[in-house]
Design a protein around this motif. Structure first.
Motif, PDB file in Angstrom:
ATOM      1  N   MET A  74       0.827  -1.206   0.000  1.00 52.80           N
ATOM      2  CA  MET A  74       0.000   0.000   0.000  1.00 52.80           C
ATOM      3  C   MET A  74       0.864   1.260   0.000  1.00 52.80           C
ATOM      4  O   MET A  74       0.582   2.213  -0.720  1.00 52.80           O
ATOM      5  CB  MET A  74      -0.933  -0.009   1.223  1.00 52.80           C
ATOM      6  CG  MET A  74      -2.002   1.084   1.189  1.00 52.80           C
ATOM      7  SD  MET A  74      -1.423   2.618   1.937  1.00 52.80           S
ATOM      8  CE  MET A  74      -1.392   2.134   3.662  1.00 52.80           C
ATOM      9  N   ILE A  75       1.941   1.267   0.779  1.00 56.45           N
ATOM     10  CA  ILE A  75       2.822   2.427   0.822  1.00 56.45           C
ATOM     11  C   ILE A  75       3.569   2.566  -0.506  1.00 56.45           C
ATOM     12  O   ILE A  75       3.799   3.687  -0.996  1.00 56.45           O
ATOM     13  CB  ILE A  75       3.815   2.328   1.997  1.00 56.45           C
ATOM     14  CG1 ILE A  75       3.046   2.368   3.328  1.00 56.45           C
ATOM     15  CG2 ILE A  75       4.824   3.454   1.954  1.00 56.45           C
ATOM     16  CD1 ILE A  75       2.262   3.649   3.545  1.00 56.45           C
ATOM     17  N   GLN A  76       3.919   1.453  -1.113  1.00 50.53           N
ATOM     18  CA  GLN A  76       4.561   1.518  -2.435  1.00 50.53           C
ATOM     19  C   GLN A  76       3.611   2.139  -3.455  1.00 50.53           C
ATOM     20  O   GLN A  76       4.028   2.936  -4.309  1.00 50.53           O
ATOM     21  CB  GLN A  76       4.974   0.109  -2.875  1.00 50.53           C
ATOM     22  CG  GLN A  76       6.133  -0.463  -2.081  1.00 50.53           C
ATOM     23  CD  GLN A  76       6.511  -1.858  -2.552  1.00 50.53           C
ATOM     24  OE1 GLN A  76       6.267  -2.218  -3.705  1.00 50.53           O
ATOM     25  NE2 GLN A  76       7.081  -2.647  -1.659  1.00 50.53           N
ATOM     26  N   LEU A 104       3.546   5.900  -2.812  1.00 55.10           N
ATOM     27  CA  LEU A 104       4.755   6.582  -3.279  1.00 55.10           C
ATOM     28  C   LEU A 104       4.788   6.701  -4.800  1.00 55.10           C
ATOM     29  O   LEU A 104       5.246   7.717  -5.342  1.00 55.10           O
ATOM     30  CB  LEU A 104       6.002   5.831  -2.780  1.00 55.10           C
ATOM     31  CG  LEU A 104       6.261   5.927  -1.263  1.00 55.10           C
ATOM     32  CD1 LEU A 104       7.386   4.981  -0.860  1.00 55.10           C
ATOM     33  CD2 LEU A 104       6.595   7.364  -0.866  1.00 55.10           C
ATOM     34  N   ALA A 105       4.291   5.680  -5.481  1.00 49.41           N
ATOM     35  CA  ALA A 105       4.268   5.737  -6.945  1.00 49.41           C
ATOM     36  C   ALA A 105       3.339   6.844  -7.440  1.00 49.41           C
ATOM     37  O   ALA A 105       3.650   7.558  -8.401  1.00 49.41           O
ATOM     38  CB  ALA A 105       3.826   4.378  -7.505  1.00 49.41           C
ATOM     39  N   ILE A 106       2.193   7.017  -6.772  1.00 49.56           N
ATOM     40  CA  ILE A 106       1.254   8.079  -7.169  1.00 49.56           C
ATOM     41  C   ILE A 106       1.788   9.435  -6.750  1.00 49.56           C
ATOM     42  O   ILE A 106       1.720  10.411  -7.508  1.00 49.56           O
ATOM     43  CB  ILE A 106      -0.131   7.819  -6.549  1.00 49.56           C
ATOM     44  CG1 ILE A 106      -0.712   6.508  -7.096  1.00 49.56           C
ATOM     45  CG2 ILE A 106      -1.088   8.982  -6.842  1.00 49.56           C
ATOM     46  CD1 ILE A 106      -2.006   6.065  -6.429  1.00 49.56           C
ATOM     47  N   LYS A 107       2.355   9.505  -5.545  1.00 46.95           N
ATOM     48  CA  LYS A 107       2.880  10.778  -5.040  1.00 46.95           C
ATOM     49  C   LYS A 107       3.993  11.315  -5.944  1.00 46.95           C
ATOM     50  O   LYS A 107       4.130  12.534  -6.122  1.00 46.95           O
ATOM     51  CB  LYS A 107       3.405  10.579  -3.613  1.00 46.95           C
ATOM     52  CG  LYS A 107       4.114  11.795  -3.003  1.00 46.95           C
ATOM     53  CD  LYS A 107       3.193  12.987  -2.833  1.00 46.95           C
ATOM     54  CE  LYS A 107       3.945  14.178  -2.263  1.00 46.95           C
ATOM     55  NZ  LYS A 107       3.102  15.383  -2.178  1.00 46.95           N
ATOM     56  N   SER A 135       1.466   7.827  13.292  1.00 46.22           N
ATOM     57  CA  SER A 135       2.373   7.048  12.448  1.00 46.22           C
ATOM     58  C   SER A 135       1.764   5.685  12.197  1.00 46.22           C
ATOM     59  O   SER A 135       0.833   5.262  12.885  1.00 46.22           O
ATOM     60  CB  SER A 135       3.751   6.915  13.111  1.00 46.22           C
ATOM     61  OG  SER A 135       3.649   6.217  14.335  1.00 46.22           O
ATOM     62  N   ARG A 136       2.299   5.002  11.196  1.00 51.51           N
ATOM     63  CA  ARG A 136       1.868   3.638  10.927  1.00 51.51           C
ATOM     64  C   ARG A 136       3.051   2.856  10.406  1.00 51.51           C
ATOM     65  O   ARG A 136       4.010   3.424   9.869  1.00 51.51           O
ATOM     66  CB  ARG A 136       0.693   3.584   9.965  1.00 51.51           C
ATOM     67  CG  ARG A 136       1.021   3.597   8.511  1.00 51.51           C
ATOM     68  CD  ARG A 136      -0.208   3.494   7.637  1.00 51.51           C
ATOM     69  NE  ARG A 136      -0.567   2.135   7.280  1.00 51.51           N
ATOM     70  CZ  ARG A 136      -1.798   1.733   7.025  1.00 51.51           C
ATOM     71  NH1 ARG A 136      -2.796   2.565   7.146  1.00 51.51           N
ATOM     72  NH2 ARG A 136      -2.051   0.493   6.672  1.00 51.51           N
ATOM     73  N   ASN A 137       2.945   1.539  10.555  1.00 52.91           N
ATOM     74  CA  ASN A 137       4.023   0.663  10.100  1.00 52.91           C
ATOM     75  C   ASN A 137       4.057   0.664   8.578  1.00 52.91           C
ATOM     76  O   ASN A 137       3.086   0.311   7.923  1.00 52.91           O
ATOM     77  CB  ASN A 137       3.794  -0.754  10.631  1.00 52.91           C
ATOM     78  CG  ASN A 137       5.020  -1.616  10.451  1.00 52.91           C
ATOM     79  OD1 ASN A 137       5.639  -1.583   9.388  1.00 52.91           O
ATOM     80  ND2 ASN A 137       5.376  -2.371  11.477  1.00 52.91           N
ATOM     81  N   GLY A 138       5.192   1.078   8.022  1.00 50.57           N
ATOM     82  CA  GLY A 138       5.310   1.126   6.575  1.00 50.57           C
ATOM     83  C   GLY A 138       6.049  -0.052   5.992  1.00 50.57           C
ATOM     84  O   GLY A 138       6.152  -0.194   4.776  1.00 50.57           O
TER      85      GLY A 138
END
Length: 877
Positions: A6-8, A11-14, A50-53
């Motif tokens: 989900m974080i990947q 980051l790709a969209i950001k 925060s959350r676990n990335g």
């Protein structure tokens, strides 16, 4: 470090939206991560968590509920930020693996569409700029909320700054390689957000917008603007109107300093509308009329024929009170047609706004009838060209209920009888609910359980609920258990389960069909966008004209005449804003007289006496006349001014490191460099920021330059009484002063403008009014007496031999003086005969020689100041 999937994805969209906050949809929240989260938490004053990335790494996070996101987005947009809205593009329950997400829209200061972030009476412009090798600029701007699109070719960089300021451009789109220094200047001088777009070819699907453009230079900025809109909005832009080409030289030019000095749209100190010319003239009944009024104030006309047409309409409405009041009442029921059409085309209009459109259209036939009754040629255009758009009105009448909900999510907005299938679904739903009510009654009777009830929730559907004490009364095998509660049991029966299926299926289909039908209505309205937009322009223009008429009637304004020989004659002129604020009718009116033999008024008198007010009211009357409004006077004859320049008030420009005096010189230089014979110049207290001698020298040089080289109508206010002798040398200059008198040691301001020069400045009296300590005032009186005595002694007695610096200063003053000096300049005269025996050094002789060669009248004020500075500097070596 390996981030979670989900974080990947985040980051790709950001990575594609580095200059925006990415609102990343996760369930019922928009979440922000990393630096976005840190910054947003501060700007929005929300908790940073925060959350676990991934492996053992916690990343910063904050979030806002999706249903409340508008208020948070407004805060960020108001601060100049951009937001990328990233939505879930599939149902998480049905998605295989990671839910697909995409950015569906960019919200930026120049592209906002939500009412919460918009001011009803103010346009929200996005602009684009293209620079060309010849020093010119292509300028395009569009208000996405109304579809208005305009383009212009601007010959100078200062013209670009003025155009951006006049239109309150919220966001400017530039090429990535745009000049850095110019961009930094815009940041320093204007409150504008910047974006980049390297494409400047008009998108194929929007070529229709360019129909009226025949210059390539104008296609480049428009193409840049349209490409930016396509990339950020990701939806139909069909409501954008064909681009209108306008020429800035068709309107009175008012530079940004003059616009602010005259407080045309907001006050200088508090930056509020109250107390501005816009506030005074705003008696419009519609939001779009308010925007049109602001546009007219920012761009007064130069074409006298166009001005007279507006005046004719104002006069007609002023003479017909009953019809005008009828129009005002009808206009009061017209909503913001321009923005309603924009929202229809943009796809975010809600059912209540569609009803607002219908109610607005219902007023048009009555407006047309009222205009026809007036039978005035100046208003025929409005009566004949107003299209009631009856098809749109009738469609909404047939399709949408009179009091619909705000949203389309739960239906309830389509009228019964509009669609047979929808009526069947409604009937099924209605009958099904009636059957359930009957079932509840029957079950209570047959079981004897009076508290038995049939309820519904989204998880379990319909159920029969029996309280725990009554469970023993249920016949064995009658119900099927569905859910156990702490104090009750819930049951279902095969019959209830089947009826639930029928009801829910009908309800779901009803809501879906209503949403589809509403969409169809919206599309049919959208097809008539051009007609509706034309109607909106006519209604907003009529609204401004009736506002001018109402304000003029209420305040006793008169229709001005325009002179061909540059005569400026206003009888009993008043400052319109101050007069309105005072409310008591105690404003002192004054005549303003400048015929073809007079170009300059030299105004002297004490501070607080009314010099600045007198100057400003002349400029405001000129602007009011050229936008088509009547003016505050008993009679007025005015030239058509091409430009207005003002230098009023003192302020340091700390951002650019300029002192008060340098700001003053810059503004004066701009006026002298751009003014023509047909301009109006207001200069207030020029030369205050330097020594007395320097100030007098510069002020005199400016007056002479305007008189000899420009010949513009000029109001020159000054405390340098020494300059009043210029009336004897300059044949088109006249001395006037604001009256004051001394009574029991106090100054009484008469606020009356009289011929001739003032007898004194009353500065100490004004200091006393300001509340300075009595001891200080007494000491100032003593010092003034000593100075005046010294001045008299210097006139009546031989002058003592001055120092070298004193002698050179006197020579400087003599160089900028005149051949025939009055008594006031005795202190600044050339040294007397006995001084000629002084021994001068070679350097001093060289300075005097340089002074002798100066052709002052051929120099600009800035050149004169620089030359004097160089000479003074050479003496100090």
């Amino acid at each position: 470090m390996s981030y979670t999937p989900m974080i990947q994805q985040y980051l790709a969209i950001k990575a594609q939206y580095q200059d925006a906050f990415l609102f990343f949809r996760l369930g019922d929240f928009y979440e922000l991560f990393f630096d976005d989260a840190k910054k947003a938490s501060k700007e929005l004053e929300i908790a940073l968590t925060s959350r676990n990335g991934g492996k053992d790494e916690y990343i910063p996070m904050c979030g806002v509920p999706y249903h409340a996101a508008k208020q948070y987005i407004k805060v960020l947009v108001d601060k100049g930020y951009k937001i990328a809205i990233c939505e879930q593009m599939e149902d998480p329950k049905q998605a295989k693996g990671m839910v697909r997400r995409e950015v569906i829209q960019m919200i930026t200061p120049g592209t906002i569409m939500e009412d919460e972030s918009l001011q009803p009476k103010k346009n929200n412009y996005l602009a684009a700029l293209s620079a060309f090798d010849d020093g010119s600029f292509g300028f395009a701007m569009s208000d996405l909320t109304t579809g208005e699109t305009r383009v212009a070719l601007i010959s100078s960089w200062e013209g670009v700054i003025q155009e951006m300021d006049a239109n309150d451009v919220r966001e400017m789109v530039l090429a990535p390689n745009f000049d850095t220094e110019k961009k930094e200047e815009m940041v320093a001088r204007l409150n504008t957000t910047f974006s980049e777009c390297d494409k400047d070819i008009v998108p194929e699907q929007l070529k229709g917008i360019t129909a009226a453009i025949d210059q390539d230079k104008l296609l480049h900025p428009l193409g840049r603007l349209l490409n930016y809109l396509v990339s950020t909005q990701k939806r139909s832009l069909d409501h954008l109107q064909p681009a209108e080409v306008y020429h800035i030289n068709e309107y009175m030019m008012i530079d940004l300093h003059s616009r602010r000095n005259l407080e045309l749209t907001h006050t200088n100190r508090e930056k509020k509308t109250y107390g501005s010319l816009l506030w005074l003239l705003d008696d419009v009944k519609t939001a779009m009329g308010g925007r049109r009024l602001k546009q007219w104030i920012e761009k007064p006309l130069l074409n006298q024929s166009q001005i007279e047409k507006r005046m004719d309409a104002v006069a007609a409405l002023k003479e017909h009170l009953l019809e005008r009041e009828t129009l005002r009442s009808l206009l009061g029921n017209v909503y913001d047609l321009e923005r309603l059409v924009g929202r229809v085309s943009f796809g975010n209009v809600n059912p209540r706004e569609v009803v607002q459109l219908k109610r607005s259209l219902e007023q048009i036939p009555e407006i047309k009838r009222t205009l026809a009754e007036l039978d005035e040629p100046s208003l025929v255009k409005y009566e004949q060209e107003m299209d009631p758009c009856a098809e749109v009105r009738d469609l909404i009448r047939q399709a949408i209920v009179d009091d619909p909900p705000f949203t389309t999510s739960d239906g309830g907005m389509i009228k019964t009888g509009y669609n047979d299938t929808l009526d069947q679904y409604r009937d099924a739903t209605k009958n099904g609910k009636r059957w359930i009510a009957e079932l509840e009654t029957r079950e209570r009777e047959e079981t004897g359980i009076k508290s038995l009830k049939i309820g519904y929730n989204r998880v379990f559907g319909y159920y029969i609920e029996v309280s725990r004490p009554n469970l023993k009364l249920i016949p064995e095998g009658r119900y099927e258990r569905r859910q156990t509660l702490s104090n009750a049991e819930r049951f279902i029966t095969p019959e209830l389960k089947e009826k639930e299926r029928v009801i829910l299926e009908a309800e779901e289909k009803r809501v879906g069909l209503e949403f589809q039908l509403f969409g169809d209505v919206r599309l049919k309205i959208k097809e008539q966008s051009a007609r509706l937009q034309k109607l909106a322009r006519l209604v907003s223009g009529l609204d401004v004209l009736q506002s001018f008429s109402s304000v003029s009637d209420r305040n006793g304004y008169v229709r001005p005449q325009f002179s061909k020989n540059r005569t400026l004659s206003i009888k009993n002129s008043r400052h319109p804003v101050i007069e309105r604020v005072m409310r008591s009718g105690s404003f002192v009116a004054n005549d303003i007289e400048m015929d073809k033999t007079c170009d300059l008024l030299m105004i002297t008198g004490p501070n607080m006496g009314g010099k600045s007010t007198f100057m400003r009211q002349a400029a405001l009357s000129a602007i009011m006349a050229q936008i088509g409004c009547f003016v505050p006077a008993d009679q007025a004859t005015l030239p058509v001014f091409d430009q207005i320049f003002t230098r009023i008030g003192a302020a340091d420009d700390l951002v650019s490191g300029q002192s008060t005096f340098m700001v003053e010189m810059d503004e004066a230089n701009y006026a002298l460099s751009h003014a023509t014979q047909n301009s109006l110049i207001l200069l207030d207290e020029i030369g205050r920021g330097t020594s007395t001698y320097d100030g007098i020298a510069i002020a005199q040089a400016i007056v002479e330059y305007i008189h000899d080289h420009i010949a513009a109508k000029t109001f020159f206010s000054t405390h340098y009484h020494e300059l009043t002798f210029l009336e004897k040398k300059l044949d088109r200059l006249k001395n006037i002063h604001v009256g004051a008198m001394e009574e029991n040691g106090n100054v009484v301001f008469l606020h009356k403008v009289l011929d001739g020069q003032a007898d004194k400045s009353y500065g100490i009296h004004v200091a006393k009014l300001a509340g300075l300590p009595e001891d200080l005032i007494s000491r100032a009186d003593e010092i003034l007496h000593d100075l005046e005595q010294s001045s008299q002694d210097s006139v009546n007695q031989p002058v003592a031999q001055p120092s070298t610096t004193q002698k050179v200063t006197a020579e400087v003053e003599a160089a900028v003086s005149i051949e025939e000096e009055p008594e006031q300049l005795a202190l600044f005269a050339e040294p007397n005969a006995q001084d000629e025996s002084l021994s001068l050094s070679k350097r001093e002789k060289k300075v005097l020689h340089e002074l002798d060669k100066i052709e002052l009248l051929t120099m600009t004020p800035m050149d004169a100041m620089n030359k004097l500075y160089q000479l003074q500097k050479s003496l100090k070596k």
